[in-house]
Scaffold this motif. Structure first.
Motif, short mmCIF file in Angstrom:
data_model
loop_
_atom_site.label_atom_id
_atom_site.label_comp_id
_atom_site.label_asym_id
_atom_site.label_seq_id
_atom_site.Cartn_x
_atom_site.Cartn_y
_atom_site.Cartn_z
N ALA A 160 -32.38 7.20 59.35
CA ALA A 160 -32.66 6.46 60.30
C ALA A 160 -31.12 5.68 60.05
CB ALA A 160 -33.44 5.08 59.35
N LEU A 161 -30.12 5.79 58.51
CA LEU A 161 -28.39 5.99 59.25
C LEU A 161 -28.30 6.08 59.88
CD1 LEU A 161 -28.32 6.24 54.97
CD2 LEU A 161 -28.18 4.18 56.28
N ALA A 162 -28.09 7.80 60.41
CA ALA A 162 -27.88 7.68 61.50
C ALA A 162 -27.57 7.04 62.46
CB ALA A 162 -27.75 9.03 61.77
N LEU A 163 -28.65 6.40 62.93
CA LEU A 163 -29.15 5.59 63.91
C LEU A 163 -28.27 4.53 63.92
CD1 LEU A 163 -32.95 6.95 64.44
CD2 LEU A 163 -30.86 7.67 66.17
N GLU A 164 -28.24 3.97 62.49
CA GLU A 164 -27.57 2.43 62.63
C GLU A 164 -26.53 2.78 62.38
OE1 GLU A 164 -27.41 -1.82 61.68
OE2 GLU A 164 -29.14 -0.19 62.84
N LYS A 165 -25.92 3.85 62.08
CA LYS A 165 -24.24 3.86 62.80
C LYS A 165 -24.59 3.89 63.70
CE LYS A 165 -20.27 6.40 61.09
NZ LYS A 165 -20.40 7.49 59.42
N ASN A 166 -24.46 4.62 64.69
CA ASN A 166 -24.63 4.82 66.72
C ASN A 166 -24.67 3.13 67.21
OD1 ASN A 166 -23.72 7.55 67.23
ND2 ASN A 166 -25.91 8.02 65.61
N ARG A 167 -25.95 2.53 66.09
CA ARG A 167 -26.24 1.17 67.14
C ARG A 167 -24.92 0.47 66.83
NH1 ARG A 167 -27.86 -3.67 66.26
NH2 ARG A 167 -27.36 -3.48 63.80
N ARG A 168 -24.38 0.41 65.59
CA ARG A 168 -22.73 -0.52 65.52
C ARG A 168 -21.57 0.03 65.87
NH1 ARG A 168 -24.12 -2.61 59.23
NH2 ARG A 168 -25.72 -3.07 59.31
N ALA A 169 -22.03 1.65 66.14
CA ALA A 169 -20.40 2.12 66.66
C ALA A 169 -20.49 1.74 68.14
CB ALA A 169 -20.53 3.56 66.53
N THR A 170 -21.51 1.35 68.94
CA THR A 170 -21.90 1.27 71.00
C THR A 170 -20.47 -0.20 70.84
OG1 THR A 170 -23.94 1.52 70.26
CG2 THR A 170 -23.43 0.54 72.54
N ASP A 207 -12.66 2.69 60.61
CA ASP A 207 -12.44 2.34 59.81
C ASP A 207 -13.56 0.97 59.27
OD1 ASP A 207 -10.20 4.33 58.28
OD2 ASP A 207 -8.76 3.03 58.54
N THR A 208 -12.76 0.69 60.60
CA THR A 208 -14.01 -1.01 60.14
C THR A 208 -15.48 -0.64 60.19
OG1 THR A 208 -12.31 -1.81 62.18
CG2 THR A 208 -14.78 -2.82 61.64
N LEU A 209 -16.19 0.19 60.88
CA LEU A 209 -17.29 0.64 61.37
C LEU A 209 -17.98 1.85 59.61
CD1 LEU A 209 -19.91 1.00 62.17
CD2 LEU A 209 -19.13 3.84 63.69
N GLY A 210 -16.83 2.35 58.88
CA GLY A 210 -16.75 2.48 57.72
C GLY A 210 -17.40 1.58 56.76
N GLY A 211 -16.46 0.40 56.83
CA GLY A 211 -16.94 -0.79 56.23
C GLY A 211 -17.28 -1.20 55.98
N SER A 212 -18.50 -1.34 57.35
CA SER A 212 -19.51 -2.27 57.26
C SER A 212 -20.35 -1.28 56.69
CB SER A 212 -19.75 -2.84 58.73
OG SER A 212 -19.97 -1.31 59.17
N MET A 213 -20.54 -0.07 57.26
CA MET A 213 -21.51 0.92 56.65
C MET A 213 -21.80 1.17 55.11
SD MET A 213 -22.84 1.97 59.66
CE MET A 213 -23.97 3.29 58.52
#
Length: 322
Positions: free
Chosen positions: A27-37, A121-127
């Motif tokens: 679920a975390l991986a899917l959310e990461k992909n969603r936020r990376a889009t 880096d931005t994505l990592g912070g939000s994750m």
């Protein structure tokens, strides 16, 4: 019968299974992909626009890619607010001289790679906070479902505008931007707010249930000279820990337990005892035993493992019926 006994028979029921841990990581991986889009889409747009430049130096004169260049130069959105124009230009010149020109004809690809590095880096912070966000959404959906099947209408507060909105027939995905829920129970007006600083406790509490309408709650928060004035209206306070990594389970429980102890002590000093509860995603065997003991001796009013649907549904019913 104690409320927790509706969905828990022993401490073993609280322990997070291997299957739940695996599903949580997925679920975390899917959310990461969603936020990376959006970032991937931005990179594609930058690549197309930058491809019009014949050389790295030409990028300085290209229209509409300034923000892309800043990002590729390693400047975060936060840093841009603190830099002068000449500082930003200096950063872009450094990018061109040190990285794009040495890349030769592949300078556009180099530009896009460096853009994505900063965006990563931005994505990592939000994750870092994504576990909590997913946990809040899951519990919210369970509470809304409980209210719906009970035929109770509700209002919900938008997390950004802070406006209260009446429920509609289509509440799809409102949990993505929901901060609070208000409904009428058999015992009065109920308002549940996420992540609120409770004056009496002087710290942020994950879940706060009040015997107040939203307008009354706002008045009590701002007008109460004595923080204890809001105490009689507090029904339940809880900690919600959405991290799924078993390695952090004990730490999550220690943090939650310290927060719950602060709550009990602060309210005890003014003669009140609100319900306290814990909902967590990663619950190891030893901490499950501690939680169970606190449930059985009455220290903790209720608890649930967020991965177990029946437990989430049961604690949601409990909250809605308080």
């Amino acid at each position: 019968m104690s409320s927790h006994r509706n969905h828990l028979q022993s401490s073993n029921d609280l322990v997070t299974t291997y299957e739940a841990t695996r599903a949580g990581f997925v679920a975390l991986a899917l959310e990461k992909n969603r936020r990376a889009t959006p970032y991937v889409a931005e990179a594609r747009a930058l690549k197309e626009a930058a491809s019009q430049a014949a050389s790295p130096a030409d990028l300085l004169n290209a229209k509409g890619i300034e923000m892309g260049l800043f990002t590729a130069a390693g400047l975060s959105d936060k840093s841009l607010a603190h830099l002068k124009t000449e500082d930003k230009i200096e950063a872009i010149n450094g990018l061109i001289k040190n990285f794009l020109e040495p890349a030769g004809t592949n300078f556009v690809e180099e530009l896009v790679f460096r853009f994505l590095l900063t965006r990563g880096d931005t994505l990592g912070g939000s994750m870092r906070n994504v576990g909590g966000a997913l946990a809040q959404r899951k519990l919210t959906r369970a509470i809304l479902s409980t209210l719906m099947i009970a035929g109770k209408r509700y209002h919900w507060q938008h997390s950004k505008t802070k406006k209260w909105i009446a429920m509609t027939n289509d509440d799809t995905e409102i949990e993505l931007s929901l901060r609070g829920i208000n409904w009428e129970s058999d015992f009065g007006n109920r308002t549940l707010i996420y992540n609120l600083t409770v004056p009496l406790v002087k710290s942020n509490v994950d879940l706060c249930l009040f015997n107040l309408a939203p307008t009354e709650l706002a008045a009590n928060q701002s007008n109460a000279i004595d923080p204890s004035a809001v105490a009689p209206y507090v029904i339940a306070l809880g900690e919600l820990k959405g991290g799924i990594d078993p390695a952090g389970a004990d730490e999550h429980w220690k943090t939650a337990q310290a927060a719950l102890n602060r709550i009990r002590e602060a309210f005890s000093r003014v003669g009140y005892t609100p319900f306290t509860f814990f909902v967590g995603s990663a619950i190891a065997k030893r901490m499950a035993g501690e939680i169970w003991n606190q449930l059985e001796n009455g220290t903790l009013s209720n608890a649930a493992n967020l991965n177990e649907e029946n437990q989430v549904a049961s604690i949601s019913r409990w909250l809605c019926n308080l």
